[in-house]
Design a protein around this motif. Structure first.
Motif, PDB file in Angstrom:
ATOM      1  N   ASN A   1       0.806  -1.221   0.000  1.00 59.30           N
ATOM      2  CA  ASN A   1       0.000   0.000   0.000  1.00 59.30           C
ATOM      3  C   ASN A   1       0.837   1.268   0.000  1.00 59.30           C
ATOM      4  OD1 ASN A   1      -2.422  -1.424   0.004  1.00 59.30           O
ATOM      5  ND2 ASN A   1      -2.548  -1.477   2.235  1.00 59.30           N
ATOM      6  N   ASN A   2       2.124   1.148   0.304  1.00 56.69           N
ATOM      7  CA  ASN A   2       2.982   2.331   0.378  1.00 56.69           C
ATOM      8  C   ASN A   2       3.823   2.541  -0.878  1.00 56.69           C
ATOM      9  OD1 ASN A   2       1.999   2.864   2.905  1.00 56.69           O
ATOM     10  ND2 ASN A   2       3.732   1.964   3.993  1.00 56.69           N
ATOM     11  N   LEU A   3       3.678   1.654  -1.850  1.00 60.25           N
ATOM     12  CA  LEU A   3       4.384   1.814  -3.123  1.00 60.25           C
ATOM     13  C   LEU A   3       3.368   2.234  -4.176  1.00 60.25           C
ATOM     14  CD1 LEU A   3       6.878  -1.200  -3.142  1.00 60.25           C
ATOM     15  CD2 LEU A   3       7.035   1.014  -1.983  1.00 60.25           C
ATOM     16  N   MET A   4       3.540   3.423  -4.696  1.00 61.63           N
ATOM     17  CA  MET A   4       2.581   4.017  -5.622  1.00 61.63           C
ATOM     18  C   MET A   4       3.293   4.397  -6.925  1.00 61.63           C
ATOM     19  SD  MET A   4      -0.001   4.020  -3.414  1.00 61.63           S
ATOM     20  CE  MET A   4      -1.264   5.159  -3.975  1.00 61.63           C
ATOM     21  N   TYR A   5       2.544   5.031  -7.812  1.00 56.80           N
ATOM     22  CA  TYR A   5       3.194   5.559  -9.020  1.00 56.80           C
ATOM     23  C   TYR A   5       2.428   6.781  -9.509  1.00 56.80           C
ATOM     24  CZ  TYR A   5      -0.400   3.805 -12.277  1.00 56.80           C
ATOM     25  OH  TYR A   5      -1.585   3.605 -12.954  1.00 56.80           O
ATOM     26  N   ARG A   6       3.121   7.578 -10.290  1.00 53.92           N
ATOM     27  CA  ARG A   6       2.513   8.690 -11.022  1.00 53.92           C
ATOM     28  C   ARG A   6       3.022   8.623 -12.455  1.00 53.92           C
ATOM     29  NH1 ARG A   6       6.138  11.876  -7.718  1.00 53.92           N
ATOM     30  NH2 ARG A   6       4.398  12.784  -6.553  1.00 53.92           N
ATOM     31  N   LYS A   7       2.303   9.231 -13.366  1.00 52.12           N
ATOM     32  CA  LYS A   7       2.762   9.319 -14.748  1.00 52.12           C
ATOM     33  C   LYS A   7       3.024  10.778 -15.101  1.00 52.12           C
ATOM     34  CE  LYS A   7       1.123   5.176 -17.119  1.00 52.12           C
ATOM     35  NZ  LYS A   7       0.371   4.644 -18.287  1.00 52.12           N
ATOM     36  N   ILE A   8       4.178  11.007 -15.716  1.00 57.44           N
ATOM     37  CA  ILE A   8       4.551  12.334 -16.188  1.00 57.44           C
ATOM     38  C   ILE A   8       4.904  12.212 -17.665  1.00 57.44           C
ATOM     39  CG2 ILE A   8       6.121  14.291 -15.924  1.00 57.44           C
ATOM     40  CD1 ILE A   8       6.607  13.393 -13.047  1.00 57.44           C
ATOM     41  N   ASP A   9       4.123  12.890 -18.497  1.00 61.76           N
ATOM     42  CA  ASP A   9       4.318  12.815 -19.952  1.00 61.76           C
ATOM     43  C   ASP A   9       4.313  11.359 -20.428  1.00 61.76           C
ATOM     44  OD1 ASP A   9       4.536  15.589 -20.072  1.00 61.76           O
ATOM     45  OD2 ASP A   9       6.709  15.537 -19.745  1.00 61.76           O
ATOM     46  N   GLY A  10       3.433  10.553 -19.849  1.00 61.23           N
ATOM     47  CA  GLY A  10       3.271   9.175 -20.279  1.00 61.23           C
ATOM     48  C   GLY A  10       4.252   8.185 -19.685  1.00 61.23           C
ATOM     49  N   LYS A  11       5.218   8.662 -18.891  1.00 62.24           N
ATOM     50  CA  LYS A  11       6.219   7.776 -18.293  1.00 62.24           C
ATOM     51  C   LYS A  11       5.863   7.471 -16.848  1.00 62.24           C
ATOM     52  CE  LYS A  11      11.162   7.292 -17.290  1.00 62.24           C
ATOM     53  NZ  LYS A  11      12.509   7.922 -17.353  1.00 62.24           N
ATOM     54  N   VAL A  12       6.057   6.216 -16.465  1.00 59.30           N
ATOM     55  CA  VAL A  12       5.741   5.769 -15.114  1.00 59.30           C
ATOM     56  C   VAL A  12       6.902   6.063 -14.169  1.00 59.30           C
ATOM     57  CG1 VAL A  12       5.420   3.713 -13.675  1.00 59.30           C
ATOM     58  CG2 VAL A  12       4.093   3.986 -15.772  1.00 59.30           C
ATOM     59  N   TYR A  13       6.576   6.647 -13.025  1.00 60.59           N
ATOM     60  CA  TYR A  13       7.555   6.885 -11.962  1.00 60.59           C
ATOM     61  C   TYR A  13       7.035   6.224 -10.680  1.00 60.59           C
ATOM     62  CZ  TYR A  13       9.659  10.458 -14.965  1.00 60.59           C
ATOM     63  OH  TYR A  13      10.276  11.116 -15.995  1.00 60.59           O
TER      64      TYR A  13
END
Length: 329
Positions: free
Chosen positions: A150-162
């Motif tokens: 639950n503490n590992l998330m992601y966001r996308k910036i310009d289509g790239k996963v971080y």
């Protein structure tokens, strides 16, 4: 305020509650996450760790780290007044009662890592989270101590996963407080290193424990999730419900036996990754068992490095496994 997406059901502990919300900025409503948690007053607030990490990144020029950290928009702390039940209990029981304060965090919304459906994106997210964790440890002096699904998330910036390392509630500045300052167990048990699954006081936290937790999260996602949803009757599911001693035994069995279950079809390309990580931990714990045996029979001295289990579990070796998987390129 919007829907509640997580609520801890516990009598003792942080009692964390997480909700969706709207926050108006520049005349526009933006989606945010609000978290309430009742932390022991001995703990450093979560926002302080994130602020320290961002300041350190700016000073060192490591701006890439910010993409792997939560964006905190607001933070505040509310302590109980002198006439509250909390304060009266604390005055009565003294140090036997853990005084807590309410911490409120508002942060940018992130997506659960379990929503990722391709091996390439999931692998990239895990590599980013590992790099962030290592940087926090080595450059900012921060140890997370609660690596869990639950503490590992992601966001996308310009289509790239971080990949994003979230929730610093249980973090410590490693040179100041390597041992928990709370009277409660630190971490999320299904993902905790076996050396922490003890009935007495836990040992001082070391980064090896967090790397082991990261391995368990990788195994959970790769072997349990398909198309962003948990499969029926997944492996390791019993870990979520076992008491501490039984979970410790189950994890030892997992580490000392071959990993034979297949990943879900989404993540079949990550089979080699999980097998190599499993072998690293198997070799590490086997080396410790052998070292203890040699000491007992008088064939060796007590020079075994328990922090890295005989140099088997290190940042460099963990990173080499993550980087050298061709399918993640």
């Amino acid at each position: 305020m919007g829907e509640t997406i997580f609520q801890a059901h516990e009598i003792i502990g942080r009692g964390t509650c997480v909700s969706r919300a709207k926050m108006k900025t520049n005349g526009k409503d933006n989606d945010v996450i609000v978290k309430w948690s009742w932390l022991a007053i001995t703990r450093t607030p979560e926002a302080d760790f994130v602020k320290k990490a961002i300041e350190c990144a700016a000073e060192s020029g490591d701006f890439w780290v910010v993409n792997h950290l939560p964006k905190i928009l607001h933070a505040e702390q509310k302590e109980f007044d002198d006439d509250s039940p909390q304060r009266h209990l604390w005055k009565h029981f003294g140090d036997d009662y853990e005084l807590r304060a309410l911490y409120i965090i508002v942060q940018e919304g992130l997506r659960p890592i379990t929503e990722l459906t391709t091996a390439a994106e999931l692998g990239e997210a895990f590599r980013g989270i590992f790099k962030c964790y290592r940087w926090l440890y080595e450059k900012a002096g921060i140890m997370h101590r609660d690596i869990s699904r639950n503490n590992l998330m992601y966001r996308k910036i310009d289509g790239k996963v971080y990949g994003v390392l979230n929730d610093f509630d249980l973090s410590v500045f490693r040179h100041k407080e390597p041992r928990s300052t709370s009277k409660q167990r630190t971490g999320t048990e299904p993902y905790m290193a076996v050396d922490l699954l003890v009935t007495g006081p836990p040992p001082p936290h070391i980064y090896r424990f967090d790397l082991e937790s990261l391995f368990y999260v990788i195994a959970y996602v790769v072997y349990q999730y398909h198309e962003g949803k948990k499969i029926d009757n997944p492996p390791f599911d019993a870990w979520d419900h076992l008491p501490t001693a039984a979970l410790r035994d189950k994890k030892y069995s997992f580490l000392f036996n071959a990993l034979t279950v297949p990943p879900t079809s989404n993540f079949s390309a990550l089979l080699r990754l999980t097998l190599l990580l499993h072998k690293m931990f198997l070799d590490a714990y086997s080396a410790r068992t052998q070292a203890k045996t040699l000491v007992m029979i008088g064939s060796a001295s007590t020079t075994f490095d328990d922090d890295t289990l005989g140099d088997h579990i290190t940042f460099d070796k963990f990173e080499k496994i993550l980087v050298d998987i061709p399918s993640l390129a």
